[in-house]
Design an enzyme around this catalytic site. Structure first.
Site, PDB file in Angstrom:
ATOM      1  CG  ASN A   7      46.656 -28.498 -31.336  1.00  0.00           C
ATOM      2  OD1 ASN A   7      47.377 -29.231 -31.547  1.00  0.00           O
ATOM      3  ND2 ASN A   7      45.931 -28.471 -32.428  1.00  0.00           N
ATOM      4  CG  ASP A   9      48.876 -29.788 -33.803  1.00  0.00           C
ATOM      5  OD1 ASP A   9      49.440 -30.782 -33.639  1.00  0.00           O
ATOM      6  OD2 ASP A   9      48.543 -29.180 -34.376  1.00  0.00           O
ATOM      7  CG  HIS A  10      51.783 -23.722 -32.120  1.00  0.00           C
ATOM      8  ND1 HIS A  10      52.223 -24.576 -33.070  1.00  0.00           N
ATOM      9  CD2 HIS A  10      50.430 -23.785 -31.814  1.00  0.00           C
ATOM     10  CE1 HIS A  10      51.423 -23.688 -33.641  1.00  0.00           C
ATOM     11  NE2 HIS A  10      49.992 -22.983 -32.905  1.00  0.00           N
ATOM     12  NE  ARG A  18      68.402 -24.306 -32.620  1.00  0.00           N
ATOM     13  CZ  ARG A  18      68.837 -23.758 -31.926  1.00  0.00           C
ATOM     14  NH1 ARG A  18      69.232 -25.216 -31.138  1.00  0.00           N
ATOM     15  NH2 ARG A  18      68.722 -22.478 -30.777  1.00  0.00           N
ATOM     16  CG  HIS A  50      52.625 -28.747 -36.127  1.00  0.00           C
ATOM     17  ND1 HIS A  50      52.142 -29.702 -36.705  1.00  0.00           N
ATOM     18  CD2 HIS A  50      51.903 -27.935 -36.745  1.00  0.00           C
ATOM     19  CE1 HIS A  50      50.955 -29.467 -37.169  1.00  0.00           C
ATOM     20  NE2 HIS A  50      50.594 -28.015 -36.684  1.00  0.00           N
ATOM     21  CB  THR A 100      46.647 -21.863 -38.629  1.00  0.00           C
ATOM     22  OG1 THR A 100      46.139 -22.759 -37.697  1.00  0.00           O
ATOM     23  CG2 THR A 100      45.551 -20.449 -38.378  1.00  0.00           C
ATOM     24  CB  THR A 101      42.868 -24.775 -39.940  1.00  0.00           C
ATOM     25  OG1 THR A 101      43.269 -26.016 -39.488  1.00  0.00           O
ATOM     26  CG2 THR A 101      41.682 -25.639 -40.565  1.00  0.00           C
ATOM     27  CD  GLU A 151      37.312 -28.225 -33.512  1.00  0.00           C
ATOM     28  OE1 GLU A 151      37.617 -29.016 -33.595  1.00  0.00           O
ATOM     29  OE2 GLU A 151      38.165 -27.521 -33.951  1.00  0.00           O
ATOM     30  CG  HIS A 191      41.055 -22.235 -36.045  1.00  0.00           C
ATOM     31  ND1 HIS A 191      41.743 -20.857 -35.994  1.00  0.00           N
ATOM     32  CD2 HIS A 191      41.821 -22.727 -36.339  1.00  0.00           C
ATOM     33  CE1 HIS A 191      42.905 -20.741 -36.947  1.00  0.00           C
ATOM     34  NE2 HIS A 191      42.852 -22.497 -36.722  1.00  0.00           N
ATOM     35  N   GLY A 192      41.120 -20.435 -31.733  1.00  0.00           N
ATOM     36  CA  GLY A 192      41.467 -19.113 -32.194  1.00  0.00           C
ATOM     37  C   GLY A 192      41.278 -18.708 -30.852  1.00  0.00           C
ATOM     38  N   GLY A 213      44.681 -25.021 -28.731  1.00  0.00           N
ATOM     39  CA  GLY A 213      45.892 -24.794 -28.726  1.00  0.00           C
ATOM     40  C   GLY A 213      46.981 -23.863 -28.313  1.00  0.00           C
ATOM     41  CG  HIS A 214      48.665 -20.524 -30.904  1.00  0.00           C
ATOM     42  ND1 HIS A 214      50.218 -20.146 -31.410  1.00  0.00           N
ATOM     43  CD2 HIS A 214      49.331 -18.773 -30.122  1.00  0.00           C
ATOM     44  CE1 HIS A 214      50.682 -19.009 -31.046  1.00  0.00           C
ATOM     45  NE2 HIS A 214      50.418 -18.216 -30.409  1.00  0.00           N
TER      46      HIS A 214
HETATM   47  N1  PXP Z   1      40.652 -26.538 -34.487  1.00  0.00           N
HETATM   48  C1  PXP Z   1      41.058 -27.318 -35.296  1.00  0.00           C
HETATM   49  C2  PXP Z   1      40.065 -27.625 -36.700  1.00  0.00           C
HETATM   50  C3  PXP Z   1      42.484 -26.469 -35.451  1.00  0.00           C
HETATM   51  O1  PXP Z   1      43.249 -27.158 -36.702  1.00  0.00           O
HETATM   52  C4  PXP Z   1      43.224 -25.836 -34.791  1.00  0.00           C
HETATM   53  C5  PXP Z   1      44.393 -25.460 -35.040  1.00  0.00           C
HETATM   54  O2  PXP Z   1      45.132 -26.663 -35.152  1.00  0.00           O
HETATM   55  C6  PXP Z   1      42.887 -25.695 -33.476  1.00  0.00           C
HETATM   56  C7  PXP Z   1      40.685 -26.126 -33.201  1.00  0.00           C
HETATM   57  C8  PXP Z   1      42.949 -24.972 -31.943  1.00  0.00           C
HETATM   58  O3  PXP Z   1      43.300 -23.292 -32.872  1.00  0.00           O
HETATM   59  P1  PXP Z   1      44.318 -22.847 -31.695  1.00  0.00           P
HETATM   60  O4  PXP Z   1      45.094 -23.151 -31.670  1.00  0.00           O
HETATM   61  O5  PXP Z   1      44.140 -20.961 -32.501  1.00  0.00           O
HETATM   62  O6  PXP Z   1      43.706 -22.571 -30.081  1.00  0.00           O
END
Ligand code: PXP
Length: 238
Positions: A7, A9-10, A18, A50, A100-101, A151, A191-192, A213-214
């Site tokens: 992911n 996004d960040h 900016r 984002h 976040t979600t 998921e 997630h996480g 992602g993060h």
């Molecule tokens: N899955 C879903 C559905 C999410 O919304 C996110 C965060 O955008 C992620 C996975 C990834 O989570 P993380 O950024 O904590 O890895």
């Protein structure tokens, strides 16, 4: 072996701080692909905090792996997805004020709307995944709504502050995966997740793909900073 979808996004979060053009999430996605990831994920949020619409369009044109678009099941998002045609859509709940979600989708409570979204996306050949908590009723509702994938939300496992709680959340994930597989669903997880807490999930062979992602973007900043500073010093001090 599970696959990895990254992911980005960040990367866009930093750019939007900016309102400029760098760093570019599309460039980051291509580098992630070069490193061997199996898919790219972006969440086009209603508030566009984002990822922007043009990012999704450019990703669709330029990545060579799979594009997974996370989004809320709103009319606007469904129209965008039908137009851009990502390989997969992951439907997520969305609240404006959240960082976040938070939590999984309430498929039980929103069955009709989700079923309709799954149908409208499926019409355009887009696979649909539902981001849900590790909960039997939500899994059954996901299957009833016509989703092929779910998921499993691993956030509570990842964020657990004691070993006892983490064990409890881990057990919920295992049970949920068993039930989902027996129901004929393909199971992704995310997630996480980070470089440490994922290790306990890796042996679960039923997990099809991890969505991360993060932690990857956070690590990229740290492992990349030395080179970035050296390059600037070379310019200043030549
Ligand atoms: N899955 C879903 C559905 C999410 O919304 C996110 C965060 O955008 C992620 C996975 C990834 O989570 P993380 O950024 O904590 O890895």
């Amino acid at each position: 072996m599970a696959t990895l979808a990254v992911n980005v996004d960040h990367v866009a979060t930093v750019r939007q701080a900016r309102l400029t053009v760098e760093p570019d999430p599309v460039q980051a996605a291509k580098l992630a692909e070069r490193a061997g990831c199996h898919g790219i994920i972006v969440h086009l949020r209603e508030d566009r905090r984002h990822i922007q619409d043009h990012d999704v369009i450019r990703l669709r044109k330029s990545i060579t792996t799979r594009l997974n678009l996370e989004m809320a099941a709103t009319q606007e998002m469904i129209q965008i997805a039908r137009r851009i045609r990502p390989d997969m859509v992951c439907l997520v709940p969305e609240k404006r004020a959240e960082l976040t979600t938070e939590g999984g989708l309430d498929v039980v409570g929103k069955r009709r709307a989700i079923e309709k979204a799954v149908h409208l996306l499926g019409e355009k050949g887009i696979a649909v995944s539902l981001f849900i908590d590790p909960n039997r009723d939500q899994i059954s509702a996901a299957q009833d709504a016509g989703a092929e994938y779910i998921e499993i939300h691993t956030g509570r496992y990842a964020d657990a502050t004691t070993e006892r709680r983490r064990d409890g959340e881990f057990k919920k994930i295992i049970k949920a995966i068993d039930y989902a597989i027996a129901s004929g669903l393909v199971v992704n997880a995310g997630h996480g997740l980070n470089y440490t807490n994922i290790q306990r999930l890796v042996p679960i062979k039923e997990i099809n793909e991890f969505s991360i992602g993060h932690s990857i973007i956070a690590r990229a900043v740290i492992v990349g900073i030395e080179q970035a500073v050296r390059e600037m010093l070379e310019i200043i001090q030549c």
